[in-house]
Design a protein around this motif. Structure first.
Motif, mmCIF file in Angstrom:
data_model
loop_
_atom_site.group_PDB
_atom_site.id
_atom_site.type_symbol
_atom_site.label_atom_id
_atom_site.label_comp_id
_atom_site.label_asym_id
_atom_site.label_seq_id
_atom_site.Cartn_x
_atom_site.Cartn_y
_atom_site.Cartn_z
ATOM 1 N N SER A 62 37.767 -11.526 -18.690
ATOM 2 C CA SER A 62 36.789 -12.178 -19.830
ATOM 3 C C SER A 62 36.273 -13.362 -18.820
ATOM 4 O O SER A 62 37.021 -13.996 -18.060
ATOM 5 C CB SER A 62 37.538 -12.544 -20.897
ATOM 6 O OG SER A 62 36.507 -13.383 -21.834
ATOM 7 N N ARG A 63 35.056 -13.476 -19.097
ATOM 8 C CA ARG A 63 34.646 -15.125 -18.642
ATOM 9 C C ARG A 63 34.997 -16.520 -19.312
ATOM 10 O O ARG A 63 34.566 -17.470 -18.948
ATOM 11 C CB ARG A 63 33.061 -15.046 -18.893
ATOM 12 C CG ARG A 63 32.437 -14.225 -17.928
ATOM 13 C CD ARG A 63 30.808 -13.904 -18.086
ATOM 14 N NE ARG A 63 30.675 -13.493 -19.391
ATOM 15 C CZ ARG A 63 29.550 -13.516 -19.897
ATOM 16 N NH1 ARG A 63 28.496 -14.021 -19.247
ATOM 17 N NH2 ARG A 63 29.180 -13.064 -21.186
ATOM 18 N N TYR A 64 35.477 -16.023 -20.484
ATOM 19 C CA TYR A 64 36.117 -17.362 -21.240
ATOM 20 C C TYR A 64 37.632 -17.605 -21.117
ATOM 21 O O TYR A 64 38.442 -16.553 -20.954
ATOM 22 C CB TYR A 64 35.912 -17.018 -22.758
ATOM 23 C CG TYR A 64 34.362 -16.728 -22.940
ATOM 24 C CD1 TYR A 64 33.285 -17.861 -22.784
ATOM 25 C CD2 TYR A 64 33.926 -15.573 -23.106
ATOM 26 C CE1 TYR A 64 32.022 -17.360 -23.196
ATOM 27 C CE2 TYR A 64 32.631 -15.118 -23.338
ATOM 28 C CZ TYR A 64 31.600 -16.089 -23.357
ATOM 29 O OH TYR A 64 30.373 -15.842 -23.290
ATOM 30 N N VAL A 65 38.023 -18.733 -21.390
ATOM 31 C CA VAL A 65 39.673 -19.056 -21.300
ATOM 32 C C VAL A 65 40.184 -18.422 -22.513
ATOM 33 O O VAL A 65 39.756 -18.600 -23.597
ATOM 34 C CB VAL A 65 39.688 -20.687 -21.470
ATOM 35 C CG1 VAL A 65 40.908 -21.088 -21.445
ATOM 36 C CG2 VAL A 65 39.025 -21.405 -20.224
ATOM 37 N N SER A 66 41.194 -17.745 -22.335
ATOM 38 C CA SER A 66 42.253 -17.166 -23.271
ATOM 39 C C SER A 66 43.547 -17.196 -23.001
ATOM 40 O O SER A 66 44.045 -16.660 -21.855
ATOM 41 C CB SER A 66 41.580 -15.658 -23.389
ATOM 42 O OG SER A 66 42.228 -14.994 -24.503
ATOM 43 N N THR A 156 29.387 -8.865 -31.188
ATOM 44 C CA THR A 156 29.919 -7.962 -30.011
ATOM 45 C C THR A 156 29.358 -6.529 -30.022
ATOM 46 O O THR A 156 29.159 -6.015 -28.946
ATOM 47 C CB THR A 156 31.678 -7.931 -30.503
ATOM 48 O OG1 THR A 156 32.214 -9.414 -30.439
ATOM 49 C CG2 THR A 156 32.356 -7.241 -29.498
ATOM 50 N N LEU A 157 29.035 -5.943 -31.127
ATOM 51 C CA LEU A 157 28.225 -4.820 -31.229
ATOM 52 C C LEU A 157 27.082 -4.869 -30.397
ATOM 53 O O LEU A 157 26.475 -3.896 -29.866
ATOM 54 C CB LEU A 157 28.292 -4.284 -32.460
ATOM 55 C CG LEU A 157 27.585 -2.898 -32.922
ATOM 56 C CD1 LEU A 157 28.409 -1.890 -32.184
ATOM 57 C CD2 LEU A 157 27.247 -2.581 -34.285
ATOM 58 N N SER A 161 25.040 -11.564 -24.801
ATOM 59 C CA SER A 161 26.118 -12.368 -24.468
ATOM 60 C C SER A 161 25.857 -13.928 -25.126
ATOM 61 O O SER A 161 26.825 -14.668 -25.316
ATOM 62 C CB SER A 161 26.074 -12.557 -23.064
ATOM 63 O OG SER A 161 24.790 -12.920 -22.472
ATOM 64 N N HIS A 162 24.584 -14.104 -25.109
ATOM 65 C CA HIS A 162 24.457 -15.589 -25.896
ATOM 66 C C HIS A 162 24.771 -15.717 -27.057
ATOM 67 O O HIS A 162 25.324 -16.721 -27.779
ATOM 68 C CB HIS A 162 22.666 -15.777 -25.844
ATOM 69 C CG HIS A 162 22.179 -15.833 -24.389
ATOM 70 N ND1 HIS A 162 22.409 -17.045 -23.748
ATOM 71 C CD2 HIS A 162 21.415 -14.982 -23.799
ATOM 72 C CE1 HIS A 162 21.750 -16.614 -22.520
ATOM 73 N NE2 HIS A 162 21.098 -15.558 -22.579
ATOM 74 N N ALA A 163 24.609 -14.602 -28.071
ATOM 75 C CA ALA A 163 25.158 -14.570 -29.681
ATOM 76 C C ALA A 163 26.657 -14.721 -29.638
ATOM 77 O O ALA A 163 27.391 -15.242 -30.188
ATOM 78 C CB ALA A 163 24.539 -13.258 -30.227
ATOM 79 N N ILE A 164 27.430 -13.936 -28.693
ATOM 80 C CA ILE A 164 28.542 -13.858 -28.446
ATOM 81 C C ILE A 164 29.230 -15.188 -28.323
ATOM 82 O O ILE A 164 30.317 -15.646 -28.879
ATOM 83 C CB ILE A 164 29.326 -12.843 -27.520
ATOM 84 C CG1 ILE A 164 28.975 -11.498 -27.986
ATOM 85 C CG2 ILE A 164 30.913 -13.000 -27.158
ATOM 86 C CD1 ILE A 164 29.025 -10.362 -26.883
ATOM 87 N N ALA A 165 28.700 -15.700 -27.277
ATOM 88 C CA ALA A 165 29.065 -17.316 -26.918
ATOM 89 C C ALA A 165 28.806 -18.363 -27.996
ATOM 90 O O ALA A 165 29.537 -19.368 -28.244
ATOM 91 C CB ALA A 165 28.271 -17.812 -25.646
#
Length: 384
Positions: A62-66, A156-157, A161-165
């Protein structure tokens, strides 16, 4: 140039009956490419191989910290050691009375001897109340969290990517506000899971706010969607299997293993991700470093080569083969909490009713990926 696609995870026939579609893909194309999910892995052996080899198959997909979901050893090891005590035996004993009280209250509030929409009538309120109670969050968080889960699934569906962010940022700000309130309260802050987490250290260093937010995000996202799905799946399954209902009413101690087996048959969580660190073959398919592998839990846990007839309910299966809570170093640390909550809810529901029955007029509506289970499930709750 259009890339080759072995299947379309968002095709109408897949969304209409995901479990059947995954069964078909497992037999036809055990590692299937699509633009949406990249390399989908359907077989139990392939999924297990990936889970048990974190050196070859990285969780940094993933591009995000998790924290710690997207971490690999040795970084993952330290954070995992911090998190596991929150779900240890002592904490479960401490939380169980609250857990069972919430379940009893929710079940007693259901209409008697009438049809009930089980998802919004029971499953979602259950997940929200349990999560907020466990983390020490106020009841005022219930509705914002419900709205956020809906927006997350829509984003997600869409694959936007902008909406998810934007959805992720909205949730993070909600958590940051909770942390600010506790800091302002100082010594008067409630002694709960969220406050305790704020005082944790890793390798002698305090957790950064970004890390605290990530941990709470992972716990909340993982809890709300899958727990509500689990209640809907189990309740609907029992409604269609009256003999099993009666057996569990007679022997409530069987509810916990029965829940695990029902959720093996119909997974509440569809998939997870990994990415190879080197060129590797998976199920006969060559995968390059950095390419995404989507592990389809909902297929692997129904693999005929492991479970025989995947729809056969059995309580004598080897529990180590059930991937409901994953396997390897990233096996779900919250599994003890999830099992406690589901056991308490199903025991309460069965104890309060004489019979759960499916609706002949309104068959359940399947959830839309990335969610699993049902969007709507109407059951008759008989008490007399």
């Amino acid at each position: 140039m259009t890339s080759h696609q072995d299947w379309d995870p968002r095709a109408p026939e897949v969304l209409a009956d995901p479990i059947a579609a995954y069964d078909h893909m497992r037999r036809r194309c055990p590692v299937a490419h699509s633009d949406y999910l990249h390399h989908s892995v359907f077989r139990h052996a392939d999924v297990m191989r990936i889970l048990m080899d974190p050196q070859t198959f990285s969780s940094q997909a993933s591009r995000y910290v998790s924290v710690p979901n997207s971490m690999d050893p040795p970084e993952h090891t330290a954070y995992r050691a911090l998190i596991e005590p929150y779900f240890g035996p002592d904490r479960m004993v401490e939380f169980e009375p609250t857990c069972r009280r919430i379940c009893a209250e929710l079940v007693s509030a259901l209409p008697r001897n009438s049809s009930t929409e089980i998802m919004f009538g029971l499953a979602h309120p259950f997940a929200l109340r349990m999560q907020c109670a466990f983390l020490g969050w106020p009841d005022s968080m219930h509705e914002p969290l419900l709205q956020w889960i809906h927006k997350k699934n829509v984003a997600t569906l869409s694959g936007d990517s902008h909406a998810i962010a934007a959805v992720a940022m909205e949730f993070d700000e909600t958590i940051r506000d909770l942390l600010k309130a506790r800091r302002r309260a100082g010594d008067q802050a409630p002694d709960d899971v969220t406050t305790r987490l704020m005082h944790e250290t890793v390798n002698g260093n305090p957790l950064a706010e970004e890390e605290i937010v990530s941990i709470l995000r992972n716990w909340t996202v993982g809890e709300l969607g899958t727990m509500a799905s689990s209640v809907g799946i189990i309740a609907n399954y029992l409604a269609n299997h009256p003999d099993l209902q009666d057996r569990l009413r007679r022997d409530p101690d069987l509810v916990r293993p029965a829940n695990d087996e029902i959720l093996r048959i119909h997974a509440p969580l569809i998939a997870n991700r990994r990415t190879p660190t080197c060129p590797v073959r998976v199920g006969g398919t060559q995968v390059q470093p950095g390419e995404r592998l989507t592990l389809i839990w909902a297929s692997a846990n129904r693999d005929e080569t492991v479970f025989g007839d995947p729809d056969e309910f059995r309580l004598d299966r080897d529990p180590s083969l059930n991937l409901l809570y994953g396997a390897g170093i990233h096996a779900c640390p919250g599994a003890p909490l999830a099992r406690l909550e589901l056991e308490a809810m199903i025991q309460a529901l069965l104890a309060d009713t004489r019979r759960l029955e499916p609706s002949d007029e309104h068959p359940p509506m399947p959830a839309i990926y990335p969610a699993s289970g049902y969007r709507q499930a109407i059951l008759m709750l008989r008490h007399d």
